[in-house]
Scaffold this motif. Structure first.
Motif, PDB file in Angstrom:
ATOM      1  N   SER A   1       0.889  -1.330  -0.054  1.00 46.63           N
ATOM      2  CA  SER A   1       0.146   0.033  -0.075  1.00 46.63           C
ATOM      3  C   SER A   1       0.940   1.071   0.033  1.00 46.63           C
ATOM      4  CB  SER A   1      -1.115  -0.092   1.169  1.00 46.63           C
ATOM      5  OG  SER A   1      -0.130  -0.156   2.390  1.00 46.63           O
ATOM      6  N   GLY A   2       0.042   2.295   0.068  1.00 45.11           N
ATOM      7  CA  GLY A   2       1.009   3.672  -0.156  1.00 45.11           C
ATOM      8  C   GLY A   2       1.378   3.941  -1.485  1.00 45.11           C
ATOM      9  N   ILE A   3       2.390   4.402  -1.479  1.00 44.82           N
ATOM     10  CA  ILE A   3       3.024   5.127  -3.012  1.00 44.82           C
ATOM     11  C   ILE A   3       3.802   3.854  -3.714  1.00 44.82           C
ATOM     12  CG2 ILE A   3       4.585   6.799  -4.192  1.00 44.82           C
ATOM     13  CD1 ILE A   3       3.920   8.641  -1.615  1.00 44.82           C
ATOM     14  N   ILE A   4       3.451   3.679  -4.942  1.00 42.83           N
ATOM     15  CA  ILE A   4       4.105   2.564  -5.752  1.00 42.83           C
ATOM     16  C   ILE A   4       4.399   3.250  -7.153  1.00 42.83           C
ATOM     17  CG2 ILE A   4       3.818   0.295  -6.949  1.00 42.83           C
ATOM     18  CD1 ILE A   4       1.235   0.144  -4.779  1.00 42.83           C
ATOM     19  N   ILE A   5       5.659   2.866  -7.299  1.00 41.67           N
ATOM     20  CA  ILE A   5       6.270   3.714  -8.398  1.00 41.67           C
ATOM     21  C   ILE A   5       6.834   2.637  -9.427  1.00 41.67           C
ATOM     22  CG2 ILE A   5       8.099   5.142  -9.694  1.00 41.67           C
ATOM     23  CD1 ILE A   5       5.901   6.742  -8.092  1.00 41.67           C
ATOM     24  N   VAL A   6       6.114   2.698 -10.679  1.00 40.53           N
ATOM     25  CA  VAL A   6       6.669   1.485 -11.796  1.00 40.53           C
ATOM     26  C   VAL A   6       7.192   1.990 -12.846  1.00 40.53           C
ATOM     27  CG1 VAL A   6       5.482  -0.434 -12.971  1.00 40.53           C
ATOM     28  CG2 VAL A   6       4.070   0.401 -10.989  1.00 40.53           C
ATOM     29  N   ASP A   7       8.523   1.136 -13.004  1.00 40.21           N
ATOM     30  CA  ASP A   7       9.391   1.725 -14.414  1.00 40.21           C
ATOM     31  C   ASP A   7       8.998   0.571 -15.529  1.00 40.21           C
ATOM     32  OD1 ASP A   7      11.179   2.671 -15.903  1.00 40.21           O
ATOM     33  OD2 ASP A   7      12.804   1.996 -14.862  1.00 40.21           O
ATOM     34  N   PHE A   8       7.881   1.022 -16.197  1.00 38.96           N
ATOM     35  CA  PHE A   8       7.440   0.368 -17.349  1.00 38.96           C
ATOM     36  C   PHE A   8       8.529   0.349 -18.491  1.00 38.96           C
ATOM     37  CE2 PHE A   8       3.218   0.960 -15.456  1.00 38.96           C
ATOM     38  CZ  PHE A   8       2.795  -0.442 -15.528  1.00 38.96           C
ATOM     39  N   ILE A   9       8.643  -0.496 -19.573  1.00 40.14           N
ATOM     40  CA  ILE A   9       9.128  -0.265 -20.770  1.00 40.14           C
ATOM     41  C   ILE A   9       8.874   1.161 -21.389  1.00 40.14           C
ATOM     42  CG2 ILE A   9       9.850  -1.081 -22.886  1.00 40.14           C
ATOM     43  CD1 ILE A   9       9.868  -4.029 -21.450  1.00 40.14           C
ATOM     44  N   ASN A  10       9.999   1.862 -21.909  1.00 45.38           N
ATOM     45  CA  ASN A  10       9.606   3.240 -22.646  1.00 45.38           C
ATOM     46  C   ASN A  10       8.369   2.775 -24.020  1.00 45.38           C
ATOM     47  OD1 ASN A  10      10.945   4.726 -21.020  1.00 45.38           O
ATOM     48  ND2 ASN A  10      12.817   4.427 -22.365  1.00 45.38           N
ATOM     49  N   MET A  11       7.523   3.635 -23.871  1.00 43.93           N
ATOM     50  CA  MET A  11       6.614   3.637 -24.976  1.00 43.93           C
ATOM     51  C   MET A  11       6.406   5.004 -25.757  1.00 43.93           C
ATOM     52  SD  MET A  11       3.533   1.490 -23.294  1.00 43.93           S
ATOM     53  CE  MET A  11       3.505   2.680 -21.762  1.00 43.93           C
ATOM     54  N   LYS A  12       5.882   5.008 -27.027  1.00 46.02           N
ATOM     55  CA  LYS A  12       5.726   6.302 -27.486  1.00 46.02           C
ATOM     56  C   LYS A  12       4.396   7.112 -26.906  1.00 46.02           C
ATOM     57  CE  LYS A  12       5.094   4.950 -31.886  1.00 46.02           C
ATOM     58  NZ  LYS A  12       4.928   4.899 -33.204  1.00 46.02           N
ATOM     59  N   LEU A  13       4.296   8.448 -27.372  1.00 45.34           N
ATOM     60  CA  LEU A  13       3.160   8.900 -26.570  1.00 45.34           C
ATOM     61  C   LEU A  13       1.814   8.446 -26.952  1.00 45.34           C
ATOM     62  CD1 LEU A  13       2.213  11.442 -24.911  1.00 45.34           C
ATOM     63  CD2 LEU A  13       2.287  12.904 -26.834  1.00 45.34           C
ATOM     64  N   SER A  14       1.647   8.020 -28.146  1.00 44.89           N
ATOM     65  CA  SER A  14       0.438   7.502 -28.521  1.00 44.89           C
ATOM     66  C   SER A  14      -0.041   6.130 -27.953  1.00 44.89           C
ATOM     67  CB  SER A  14       0.519   7.204 -30.139  1.00 44.89           C
ATOM     68  OG  SER A  14       1.341   6.326 -30.407  1.00 44.89           O
ATOM     69  N   ASP A  15       1.381   5.306 -27.682  1.00 45.88           N
ATOM     70  CA  ASP A  15       0.858   4.089 -27.078  1.00 45.88           C
ATOM     71  C   ASP A  15       0.734   4.314 -25.551  1.00 45.88           C
ATOM     72  OD1 ASP A  15       1.181   2.718 -29.230  1.00 45.88           O
ATOM     73  OD2 ASP A  15       3.435   2.502 -29.142  1.00 45.88           O
ATOM     74  N   ARG A  16       1.166   5.271 -24.933  1.00 41.77           N
ATOM     75  CA  ARG A  16       0.797   5.641 -23.506  1.00 41.77           C
ATOM     76  C   ARG A  16      -0.619   6.108 -23.432  1.00 41.77           C
ATOM     77  NH1 ARG A  16       5.438   9.650 -20.661  1.00 41.77           N
ATOM     78  NH2 ARG A  16       7.209   8.224 -20.760  1.00 41.77           N
ATOM     79  N   GLU A  17      -1.010   6.690 -24.555  1.00 45.00           N
ATOM     80  CA  GLU A  17      -2.571   6.926 -24.368  1.00 45.00           C
ATOM     81  C   GLU A  17      -3.314   5.667 -24.416  1.00 45.00           C
ATOM     82  OE1 GLU A  17      -3.087   9.604 -27.634  1.00 45.00           O
ATOM     83  OE2 GLU A  17      -2.072  11.230 -26.567  1.00 45.00           O
ATOM     84  N   SER A  18      -2.726   4.704 -25.053  1.00 44.00           N
ATOM     85  CA  SER A  18      -3.532   3.439 -25.272  1.00 44.00           C
ATOM     86  C   SER A  18      -3.427   2.563 -24.204  1.00 44.00           C
ATOM     87  CB  SER A  18      -2.976   2.601 -26.448  1.00 44.00           C
ATOM     88  OG  SER A  18      -3.273   3.222 -27.449  1.00 44.00           O
ATOM     89  N   PHE A  19      -2.308   2.807 -23.389  1.00 48.13           N
ATOM     90  CA  PHE A  19      -2.031   2.213 -22.052  1.00 48.13           C
ATOM     91  C   PHE A  19      -2.803   2.818 -20.976  1.00 48.13           C
ATOM     92  CE2 PHE A  19       0.634   1.393 -18.056  1.00 48.13           C
ATOM     93  CZ  PHE A  19       0.588   0.080 -18.311  1.00 48.13           C
ATOM     94  N   GLU A  20      -3.133   4.084 -20.976  1.00 52.64           N
ATOM     95  CA  GLU A  20      -3.873   4.798 -20.142  1.00 52.64           C
ATOM     96  C   GLU A  20      -5.432   4.347 -19.994  1.00 52.64           C
ATOM     97  OE1 GLU A  20      -3.170   6.451 -17.484  1.00 52.64           O
ATOM     98  OE2 GLU A  20      -1.409   7.825 -17.881  1.00 52.64           O
ATOM     99  N   SER A  21      -5.954   4.032 -21.358  1.00 49.23           N
ATOM    100  CA  SER A  21      -7.136   3.607 -21.605  1.00 49.23           C
ATOM    101  C   SER A  21      -7.393   2.278 -21.058  1.00 49.23           C
ATOM    102  CB  SER A  21      -7.367   3.311 -23.217  1.00 49.23           C
ATOM    103  OG  SER A  21      -7.444   4.883 -23.644  1.00 49.23           O
ATOM    104  N   LEU A  22      -6.293   1.330 -21.222  1.00 48.66           N
ATOM    105  CA  LEU A  22      -6.275   0.068 -20.736  1.00 48.66           C
ATOM    106  C   LEU A  22      -6.553  -0.016 -19.203  1.00 48.66           C
ATOM    107  CD1 LEU A  22      -5.848  -3.115 -20.986  1.00 48.66           C
ATOM    108  CD2 LEU A  22      -3.514  -2.612 -20.484  1.00 48.66           C
TER     109      LEU A  22
END
Length: 358
Positions: free
Chosen positions: A306-327
């Motif tokens: 619980s609390g703050i969790i920071i995740v270092d995902f593999i780098n993505m393009k901005l458009s793919d980040r938006e798809s990821f946020e929708s997921l």
């Protein structure tokens, strides 16, 4: 079996959850010797710290609680014996947050110290429950009827309220007992709540006494199976997966996830051994991150991070980040805690917070 609930009771803890299609979809554990949210202690006021707007109270065995000034409901001084309830567990060695406004609850009612009179949940106000008999109860404490009272026999609800009042009054009467600092009440309704929320599902139980108690509960519609040899870690469906919850690094589907917990936050690092889509590096990153996200959420829940969790995902393009946020918006969460997905920081890390609790 492919679909079932389980309750694994051992000497030091109870583990419970659900297996669906041979996969662990929910998991919780409750250790007997750990302080839990909802625990009520008879405690002693040890220190006043104006700079932190708090008192420190001794709970039991030299363990302390953090009593914020806002959680004090009447004047107290050093050395006073008071009752407090734990409402927040903090990371590391930090004292848990406690409040003087403690309560005793069950499936149908809540008795609280600070409130007075009878209150109803929003859903129950329009129900057929009459309050005449409840109004005849003489008490200085607050009574709240919970939503689950709907369609339940009124006499049974009344009996439940009176039983909780009896427990509550017994707590009050123990103020001058020795030792002063002691755990005096622990709500053990978490199993009943779990089973009610999963009514009619098959449940494997490994403790005979607990099995009989659950089977005789008139409000549980589950089919209970007693298997005294059942152990979660040896469950052929999920036993191997359970081992991953104790490891810092885990691998699956050519993805490696490292989970490192510190006092202030938890850091998760995602790496891939192979490419899924070799012709499109960015889409490959999105695919890996999608698969990793679902497992990370499961691991966070099952490890009770619980609390703050920071995740270092593999780098993505901005458009793919938006798809990821929708997921993420459509992500099915494995527990009822409050999760907040804050999004990517300026450095490209993803921030999540999860409510602390049981």
């Amino acid at each position: 079996m492919e679909n079932y609930l389980f309750i694994d009771k051992s000497v030091d803890k109870i583990e419970y959850g659900e297996v669906k299609n041979k996969e662990l979809v929910s998991y919780c554990s409750s250790c007997y010797n750990e302080i839990r949210v909802g625990d009520i202690f008879r405690s002693v006021v040890k220190k006043k710290v104006p700079s932190l707007n708090c008192y420190f109270v001794e709970l039991e065995g030299k363990k302390e609680g953090f009593l914020d000034f806002k959680d004090v409901i009447y004047d107290i001084k050093l050395g006073d014996v008071i009752f407090v309830e734990v409402y927040k567990i903090n990371l590391g060695n930090k004292a848990p947050n406690v409040s003087m406004n403690f309560s005793v609850s069950s499936m149908f009612s809540v008795i609280s110290y600070k409130n007075t009179g009878i209150s109803l949940s929003k859903k129950i106000k329009n129900s057929m429950i009459k309050l005449e008999k409840f109004k005849e109860i003489k008490t200085d404490f607050g009574i709240k009827l919970r939503t689950k009272c709907i369609d339940i026999d009124e006499e049974f609800v009344l009996s439940d309220v009176l039983n909780n009042l009896k427990i509550f009054e017994k707590i009050i009467e123990s103020r001058n007992n020795l030792p002063h600092c002691k755990l005096i009440y622990r709500n053990e309704n978490f199993l009943t709540d779990f089973l009610v929320n999963n009514n009619s599902k098959i449940c494997v139980v490994n403790d005979k006494k607990l099995f009989k108690s659950l089977k005789n509960d008139r409000f549980l519609e589950n089919e209970f199976i007693l298997d005294e040899n059942y152990k979660l870690k040896y469950d052929y469906n999920v036993g191997i997966y359970m081992e991953s919850l104790t490891k810092k690094s885990l691998s699956f589907k050519n993805i490696n996830i490292v989970i490192e917990s510190f006092e202030a936050l938890t850091v998760v690092d995602v790496n891939s051994k192979n490419s899924f889509l070799k012709n499109d590096k960015s889409k490959n990153s999105l695919k890996i991150n999608e698969i990793a996200l679902k497992e990370i959420v499961r691991q966070i829940s099952f490890r009770n991070i619980s609390g703050i969790i920071i995740v270092d995902f593999i780098n993505m393009k901005l458009s793919d980040r938006e798809s990821f946020e929708s997921l993420i918006k459509n992500l099915e969460l494995p527990d009822e805690r409050i999760w907040t997905f804050h999004g990517f920081t300026k450095t490209g890390l993803y921030e999540i917070t999860r409510q602390r609790g049981k």
